[in-house]
Write an enzyme that holds these catalytic residues in place. Structure first.
Site, PDB file in Angstrom:
ATOM      1  N   ASP A 165       0.712  -1.249   0.026  1.00 14.42           N
ATOM      2  CA  ASP A 165       0.120   0.161   0.268  1.00 14.42           C
ATOM      3  C   ASP A 165       1.048   1.551   0.300  1.00 14.42           C
ATOM      4  O   ASP A 165       0.149   2.290  -0.959  1.00 14.42           O
ATOM      5  CB  ASP A 165      -0.983   0.425   1.121  1.00 14.42           C
ATOM      6  CG  ASP A 165      -2.010  -1.024   0.858  1.00 14.42           C
ATOM      7  OD1 ASP A 165      -1.981  -1.114  -0.164  1.00 14.42           O
ATOM      8  OD2 ASP A 165      -2.830  -1.904   1.377  1.00 14.42           O
ATOM      9  N   ARG A 231     -18.867 -10.234  -3.613  1.00 20.04           N
ATOM     10  CA  ARG A 231     -17.606  -9.573  -1.794  1.00 20.04           C
ATOM     11  C   ARG A 231     -17.287  -8.305  -1.703  1.00 20.04           C
ATOM     12  O   ARG A 231     -17.989  -7.505  -3.034  1.00 20.04           O
ATOM     13  CB  ARG A 231     -16.421 -10.897  -2.444  1.00 20.04           C
ATOM     14  CG  ARG A 231     -15.374 -10.559  -0.901  1.00 20.04           C
ATOM     15  CD  ARG A 231     -14.008 -10.471  -1.794  1.00 20.04           C
ATOM     16  NE  ARG A 231     -12.634 -10.505  -1.097  1.00 20.04           N
ATOM     17  CZ  ARG A 231     -12.116  -9.793  -0.144  1.00 20.04           C
ATOM     18  NH1 ARG A 231     -11.717  -7.687  -0.638  1.00 20.04           N
ATOM     19  NH2 ARG A 231     -10.720  -9.485   0.537  1.00 20.04           N
TER      20      ARG A 231
END
Length: 252
Positions: A165, A231
């Site tokens: 990230d 999802r």
């Protein structure tokens, strides 16, 4: 793939699980904020911060927003802060695109719940890493994701690549995910995988489960491809740099 170990099973309710890992050097190439920039790194999972009922209410916000658009491929995003919404092969700003109609889609209660959930997750992260929650700022992108098994149409749909990230988004210091649906119940595949040297540690999503971690290379990760079902999750990210902070979404 090497060895795979399940860090959190979907069938268990975890009070809180935390695994410390040594910090990478990623934070050194950014300005340090004492009392916030990670000195203790790791990853945690808890089912005790957000209830399944709250997760369901949050998921309904995501469903309503995403029903206005959606990617042609398998991965759609909705960012209530910037207004970004997947539409076909592109993105639109939902606040500009839909204007006043937004009030028919979201309520003040929706945004109040969103804010409350964000605050509780922020406090849980601060507690786990021994920092003050006041030194953390929400940062972008913070967004809902809806993933199904439709074939990718653009690179935006390719959510399964391993990444770090802090390398992808320099502002991130702490990343969290609130899962809004259940592994094996609502979808197959789609587990979250921490890729450690020599082994994988997986988190099986469960509605209301919060997974959080320091955003550097110590937490290289990927999401498995979703094979069936849908999802839903929300990625909520935090920075130590106030210049990269964003506000909570407001109903325009």
């Amino acid at each position: 793939d090497g060895v795979t170990e399940v860090l959190a099973h979907h069938s268990e309710s975890l009070q809180d699980k935390f695994v410390e890992v040594p910090c990478s050097e990623d934070y050194d190439s950014h300005k340090r904020f004492e009392g916030c920039t990670p000195r203790k790194c790791g990853r945690g999972v808890t089912d005790a911060v957000i209830t399944r009922d709250e997760a369901e209410r949050i998921r309904r916000i995501a469903e309503r927003g995403l029903s206005l658009g959606g990617s042609d491929g398998g991965a759609s995003i909705l960012d209530l802060h910037s207004g970004a919404l997947s539409l076909g092969k592109h993105f639109v700003n939902l606040y500009r695109y839909f204007g006043d109609k937004i009030q028919d889609i979201f309520t003040e209660e929706d945004f109040a719940l969103y804010r409350d959930v964000r605050q509780r997750i922020q406090q849980r992260i601060a507690q786990a890493f021994g920092i003050s929650s006041a030194s953390m700022y929400l940062t972008k992108p913070t967004f809902f994701s809806r993933i199904n098994n439709t074939e990718a149409k653009t690179t935006h749909d390719e959510y399964w690549h391993p990444h770090v990230d802090k390398v992808t988004y320099g502002s991130f210091d702490y990343t969290s995910l609130l899962y809004l649906s259940d592994y094996t119940e609502d979808f197959g595949g789609g587990r979250f995988v921490f890729m450690d040297a020599g082994s994988n540690k997986t988190v099986e999503p469960r509605a209301g489960r919060v997974s959080f971690f320091t955003s550097g290379s110590e937490n290289l990760h990927r999401v498995e491809k979703v094979h069936w079902g849908t999802r839903y999750a929300i990625t909520i990210s935090f920075t130590c740099n106030p210049d990269h902070g964003i506000g909570d979404p407001v109903l325009m």
